[in-house]
Design a protein around this motif. Sequence first.
Motif, short mmCIF file in Angstrom:
data_model
loop_
_atom_site.label_atom_id
_atom_site.label_comp_id
_atom_site.label_asym_id
_atom_site.label_seq_id
_atom_site.Cartn_x
_atom_site.Cartn_y
_atom_site.Cartn_z
N UNK A 105 -4.86 10.95 -14.69
CA UNK A 105 -4.54 9.53 -14.61
C UNK A 105 -5.21 8.76 -15.75
N UNK A 106 -6.46 9.04 -15.96
CA UNK A 106 -7.22 8.37 -17.02
C UNK A 106 -6.61 8.69 -18.39
N UNK A 107 -6.22 9.93 -18.58
CA UNK A 107 -5.61 10.33 -19.85
C UNK A 107 -4.28 9.59 -20.08
N UNK A 108 -3.49 9.40 -19.02
CA UNK A 108 -2.25 8.64 -19.16
C UNK A 108 -2.54 7.21 -19.60
N UNK A 135 2.06 -2.37 -16.51
CA UNK A 135 0.91 -2.36 -15.60
C UNK A 135 0.17 -1.03 -15.69
N UNK A 136 -1.15 -1.10 -15.79
CA UNK A 136 -1.93 0.14 -15.84
C UNK A 136 -1.82 0.92 -14.53
N UNK A 140 -1.03 4.72 -14.48
CA UNK A 140 -1.89 5.65 -13.75
C UNK A 140 -1.07 6.50 -12.78
N UNK A 141 -0.13 5.86 -12.11
CA UNK A 141 0.68 6.57 -11.12
C UNK A 141 1.92 7.22 -11.73
#
Length: 149
Positions: A105-108, A135-136, A140-141
Amino acid sequence: MEKNSYTIGEIAKMFNLSVSTLRYYDQEGLIPNLNKDASGHRKFNSENIDAIEIIECLKEVNMPLKDIKLFMKWNLEGDITLANRLSLFINLDKTLKKRLERLEEILRIIDYKKEYYSQAVMDGTEKFVSKNKVSLLEIKNDRRIPKEK
């Protein structure tokens, strides 16, 4: 051909550890069946190397040294602790998979931000790129619509 015996210095280089760390592991009983020569120098064999490898793996996943020590004790106790050892690795597997999902998620988000700021740098402003900001939470999702190529 593999060597049968390694010095503490060789092992320190092999694992990028200090000699004092290896001595500490030995004093704490973390390296089972570690032999010493007639001069009292530690002589590491493949079993000892495997023990250090698992210690370093478990440290890498933030397992406390006291728990690593318990695991090493279980190994010495033999088959009676097989279920304990299996349980430990099943739990580690679950924990690491959750951590890996979070890292993905962080990498995305990081990839999105790199793309965002690369475009802003090329434009010389954020004014244009910010109009298409996503939207982050969506990033993330992984619900963002893929960019056309």
